[in-house]
Design a protein around this motif. Structure first.
Motif, short mmCIF file in Angstrom:
data_model
loop_
_atom_site.label_atom_id
_atom_site.label_comp_id
_atom_site.label_asym_id
_atom_site.label_seq_id
_atom_site.Cartn_x
_atom_site.Cartn_y
_atom_site.Cartn_z
N ASP A 49 30.22 46.08 11.03
CA ASP A 49 29.61 46.42 12.32
C ASP A 49 30.10 47.79 12.81
O ASP A 49 29.29 48.63 13.21
N ARG B 245 27.77 51.23 13.05
CA ARG B 245 27.58 51.92 14.32
C ARG B 245 27.93 53.40 14.23
O ARG B 245 27.46 54.20 15.04
N PRO C 203 18.58 51.21 18.21
CA PRO C 203 18.67 49.82 18.68
C PRO C 203 18.08 48.79 17.72
O PRO C 203 18.67 47.72 17.54
N SER C 204 16.95 49.09 17.09
CA SER C 204 16.34 48.09 16.21
C SER C 204 17.22 47.80 14.99
O SER C 204 17.32 46.65 14.54
N GLU D 277 20.32 45.83 16.25
CA GLU D 277 19.90 44.45 16.52
C GLU D 277 19.76 43.66 15.23
O GLU D 277 20.18 42.50 15.14
N GLY D 278 19.14 44.29 14.23
CA GLY D 278 18.96 43.62 12.95
C GLY D 278 20.29 43.25 12.32
O GLY D 278 20.46 42.12 11.84
N ASN E 42 23.18 42.91 13.91
CA ASN E 42 23.84 41.91 14.76
C ASN E 42 23.33 40.50 14.47
O ASN E 42 24.11 39.55 14.46
N GLU E 43 22.03 40.35 14.24
CA GLU E 43 21.47 39.04 13.91
C GLU E 43 22.03 38.52 12.59
O GLU E 43 22.38 37.34 12.47
#
Length: 184
Positions: free
Chosen positions: A53, A57, A63-64, A67-68, A70-71
């Motif tokens: 992670d 970053r 963001p997309s 988000e992907g 993170n899921e």
């Protein structure tokens, strides 16, 4: 198929997920995979997720994509918890029938509680569900890596010039005689 087979699938699919996550970390760190391997070699899975992670970053703020990832990380973390619970337990089965209920049990010691006993009915399908969840998480991760590696210039081309290890000599199995004091 039995619970031993299901536990083997859980182990296999978790190892695959962990390996893919490690390889992703290596690529995020740069071309020389030995550096990534040295960093990830002794990380727990939860620390590996945190590392991926943080490194990701550094590569993007989109963001997309965040988000992907993170899921995927959330799914991987949840699957690992279910895997740990299954793997670090013992099982009792009331019969050899494949539909028989199995009892998952674990005894642990907790600070200020002493011994804690966990008993739970489980089934072969419950264990297979964990294996499927781990397999799906690994497949999602592989698809995600394939999707982002080009746009984020993640380089997996680092080659290790290591020679294969020397083959180990075959060990002779000890024979057990009637004189041996082994109860099993």
């Amino acid at each position: 198929m039995n619970s031993d087979y299901a536990l083997g699938l859980i182990t296999r699919h978790f190892q695959r997920l962990e390996f893919y996550m490690s390889v992703f970390a290596w690529g995020l760190m740069g071309k020389d995979q030995r550096i990534g391997q040295a960093v990830t070699a002794h990380l727990s899975f939860s620390k590996l997720l945190t590392l991926v992670d943080a490194l990701f970053r550094q590569r993007t703020r989109k963001p997309s994509l965040l988000e992907g990832l993170n899921e995927i990380i959330a799914q991987a973390a949840a699957a690992e918890q279910r895997r740990n619970r299954a793997i670090h337990s013992a099982y009792l089965q009331t019969s050899d029938d494949l539909t028989a209920v199995q009892i998952r049990y674990k005894i642990s010691a907790k600070l200020k509680k002493g011994l804690v006993y966990q008993w739970e009915d489980t089934s072969l399908d419950d264990l297979l569900d964990i294996a499927v969840e781990l397999r799906q998480a690994a497949e999602l991760l592989a698809t995600f890596i394939a999707r982002v590696r080009g746009p984020l210039a993640i380089d997996f081309s680092g080659v290790i010039n290591a020679s294969p290890p020397e083959p180990k000599p075959k060990r002779r199995r000890k024979t057990i005689s009637e004189d041996d004091d082994i109860p099993f």
